[in-house]
Design a protein around this motif. Sequence first.
Motif, PDB file in Angstrom:
ATOM      1  N   HIS A 102     -10.403  -1.780  -5.346  1.00 18.40           N
ATOM      2  CA  HIS A 102      -9.695  -0.910  -4.414  1.00 18.40           C
ATOM      3  C   HIS A 102      -8.191  -1.156  -4.519  1.00 18.40           C
ATOM      4  O   HIS A 102      -7.748  -2.150  -5.083  1.00 18.40           O
ATOM      5  N   GLU A 103      -7.429  -0.244  -3.934  1.00 18.03           N
ATOM      6  CA  GLU A 103      -5.976  -0.376  -3.945  1.00 18.03           C
ATOM      7  C   GLU A 103      -5.454  -1.113  -2.721  1.00 18.03           C
ATOM      8  O   GLU A 103      -4.314  -1.595  -2.722  1.00 18.03           O
ATOM      9  N   HIS A 143     -10.081  -7.184  -6.853  1.00 13.94           N
ATOM     10  CA  HIS A 143      -9.284  -5.955  -6.858  1.00 13.94           C
ATOM     11  C   HIS A 143      -7.978  -6.135  -7.648  1.00 13.94           C
ATOM     12  O   HIS A 143      -7.083  -5.290  -7.553  1.00 13.94           O
ATOM     13  N   THR A 146      -6.154  -3.229  -9.539  1.00 12.19           N
ATOM     14  CA  THR A 146      -5.759  -2.005  -8.819  1.00 12.19           C
ATOM     15  C   THR A 146      -5.012  -2.284  -7.524  1.00 12.19           C
ATOM     16  O   THR A 146      -4.413  -1.369  -6.952  1.00 12.19           O
ATOM     17  N   LYS A 148      -2.656  -2.899  -4.488  1.00  9.84           N
ATOM     18  CA  LYS A 148      -1.256  -2.587  -4.181  1.00  9.84           C
ATOM     19  C   LYS A 148      -0.818  -3.145  -2.820  1.00  9.84           C
ATOM     20  O   LYS A 148       0.316  -3.581  -2.663  1.00  9.84           O
ATOM     21  N   ILE A 210      -1.513   5.775  -1.076  1.00 11.51           N
ATOM     22  CA  ILE A 210      -2.851   5.221  -0.964  1.00 11.51           C
ATOM     23  C   ILE A 210      -3.672   6.016   0.050  1.00 11.51           C
ATOM     24  O   ILE A 210      -3.156   6.425   1.093  1.00 11.51           O
ATOM     25  N   GLU A 214      -9.514   4.245  -0.484  1.00  7.31           N
ATOM     26  CA  GLU A 214      -9.102   3.162  -1.384  1.00  7.31           C
ATOM     27  C   GLU A 214      -8.820   1.861  -0.648  1.00  7.31           C
ATOM     28  O   GLU A 214      -8.297   0.915  -1.237  1.00  7.31           O
TER      29      GLU A 214
END
Length: 271
Positions: A102-103, A143, A146, A148, A210, A214
């Motif tokens: 996931h982000e 994660h 990806t 963030k 996002i 996510e």
Amino acid sequence: MIKHSAQAAKNKAILSDILGVTNPSFGNILVVLLFIISLGWFTDSSFALLAYSLGSNKPIHVLETCLGMIPFMSLLFMMIVRWKIYQNKARMQAKTRKITPHEGVILFLSPIQDDLYQSLLQGNLTSMNNTPWKMALLGLSKHRDTLKHVWVLVSKESNAQFKLFADIFSAEFPDVEFHKVGGTQGLDFNHVAGLVENIEDIFDNLPKDIDEVEVVIDITGGFKTASIAGMMASLVSPLREIQYVQTIEPHDVLTYGFEVKNIGRTIKEQA
């Protein structure tokens, strides 16, 4: 409440199957179309019979009018029978699978003992293996490619430890932004409603880059009440997921869900 919600989910799955939403075959679509058309005939026939019984001067053929009601009643009876059959065939299944990257991650920061905190403060990162922060590291590592954003809900006990946590984890995840949630005093991890409210605030104010789908809620850390709050927040939308880091080897990161299926090839193969 849970029982009623589970039954509602079960009824929804059965209705979707009967109406062909989950299995849109030609036969199911045809039955739905005939049901809608026959409903129009039934309505017209019923209105004509009602008007005739009330003394309307408009002539009708009673037999033909009654025959216009039969298709709808037949299809309605067939659907009721199917509903009864599917009630016995529907089964509720808990789903468990490994989490996908996931982000964004929402997690609860557990406090660590003072001696371990001082050891980490002095740069002895191996001390983290003896702290709850190791679970956070394992959970975020899934994660890594990806990730963030990470939102960290701090308690009154872990509030003062956030800076050290952020310093260590920012070095481990240099491209990730760590957001502290809990103000200057930290949150009461025993206050479930307050935790849910803070999680909802996170979802309501996500960065433009996002989406809600996510973002996963990690319920490994914090008190048990924090895990309950994370689970409750995930139930608000089917787009939300929770994850849990297993405390025993190999420390799999799992996500949990719930679904209702009708007995058929899929369930029989899984049995």
